[in-house]
Design an enzyme around this catalytic site. Structure first.
Site, PDB file in Angstrom:
ATOM      1  CB  SER A 181      -0.808   0.143   1.287  1.00 10.11           C
ATOM      2  OG  SER A 181      -1.506   1.387   1.373  1.00 10.11           O
ATOM      3  CE1 TYR A 200      -4.406  -2.281   4.746  1.00  8.63           C
ATOM      4  CE2 TYR A 200      -3.380  -0.181   4.561  1.00  8.63           C
ATOM      5  CZ  TYR A 200      -3.769  -1.355   4.122  1.00  8.63           C
ATOM      6  OH  TYR A 200      -3.825  -1.354   2.599  1.00  8.63           O
TER       7      TYR A 200
END
EC number: 1.1.1.209
Length: 318
Positions: A163, A175
């Site tokens: 990401s 995350y």
């Protein structure tokens, strides 16, 4: 003085573009993809199937596998895989071995991932971080290491979907931590397997509309996290903080989330089919124009901007 420099830059750009566009001959090689129930994984599996690849698609749920198999050709095969379960990984590897045989595995796409709790770090527990790391970091590591002999056999390729938040930690929770970890693993792996002809690429998408960015899920998860906080912590932030935080999150996601998942799939396909795959791909306008440039700015400046965007706790000292 400037003309030779400009010509040199233009020549370099032209040569880079020519090199980037060179593709391998059409192939029916085996590609294994994790997380094909929905989102990037499902779209990539179908696109590669249409291009003639022999796709081995793993899904977390039987319904996801059945739905994918129903709309794909007979070349595509599905299996169930929970990347957090070593036994599930071993079973999937045996399944892959029976399909690829002596040909080996040309492509591995580690796509499976979860968001976890996106919110202030002090609200979260070690277990919250562990759950996300198990899926987003340790899962891909386990799958990759288990399939490495088959990838070496075919001089194949590993594509890890991280990401852009693996380059800039813009929020709290597991995350960003998990994606930074997968970036580091990918860099190390790339150098270690290059002598054996295996290529490793990282795809760092910006914000796209997938189950990971589903606003309802993100809001429900954060509200549940707030509800379990000790009264002292809730008092530190104040009741209004959660409402404001969710409002900011909703505004940002609605503004920058891109519905066109094909932008990511095209990068993944290039990494699998290009003669010279790139080390990194960053699909999405927000990745290219916002997050990546911000990752090179002074940390104090980025901190100041994020502090201005996000709500302040009730008992802030500044």
């Amino acid at each position: 003085m400037w003309l030779p420099l400009l010509l040199g830059v233009l020549l370099w750009a032209a040569l880079w573009l020519l090199r980037d566009r060179q593709c391998l001959p059409a192939s029916d090689a085996f590609i294994f993809i994790t997380g094909c129930d929905s989102g990037f994984g499902r779209l990539l599996a179908l696109r590669l199937d249409q291009r003639g690849f022999r796709v081995l698609a793993s899904c977390l749920t039987p319904s996801g596998a059945e739905d994918l198999q129903r709309v794909a050709s007979s070349r595509l095969h599905t299996t169930l895989l929970d990347v957090t379960d070593p036994q599930s990984i071993r079973q999937a590897v045996k399944w892959v071995e029976t399909h690829v045989g002596e040909a080996g595995l040309f492509g591995l796409v580690n796509n499976a991932g979860v968001a976890g709790i996106i919110g202030p770090t002090p609200w979260q527990t070690r277990e919250d971080f562990q759950r996300v790391l198990n899926v987003n970091t340790l899962g891909p590591i386990g799958v990759t290491l288990a399939l490495l002999p088959l990838l070496l056999q075919a001089r194949g390729r590993v594509i890890n979907i991280t990401s852009v938040l693996g380059r800039l930690a813009a929020n709290g929770g597991g995350y960003c931590v998990s994606k930074f970890g997968l970036e580091a693993f990918s860099d190390s792996l790339r150098r270690d397997v290059a002598p054996f002809g295996v290529r490793v690429s990282i795809v760092e998408p910006g914000f796209f509309r997938t189950p990971v960015t589903n606003l309802e899920t993100l809001e429900d998860t954060l509200q549940a996290c707030w509800a379990r906080l000790p009264p002292a912590t809730q008092a530190l932030y104040g009741e209004a903080f959660l409402t404001k935080y969710l409002r900011v999150q909703q505004r940002i996601m609605n503004m920058i989330c891109d519905p066109d998942l094909a932008k990511v799939s095209r990068c993944l396909e290039h990494a699998l089919t290009a003669r010279h795959p790139r080390t990194r791909y960053s699909p999405g306008w927000d990745a290219k124009l916002l997050w990546l440039p911000a990752s090179y700015l002074p940390a104090r400046l980025v901190d100041a901007v994020l502090a201005w965007v996000l709500p302040k706790p009730a008992q802030t000292v500044y």
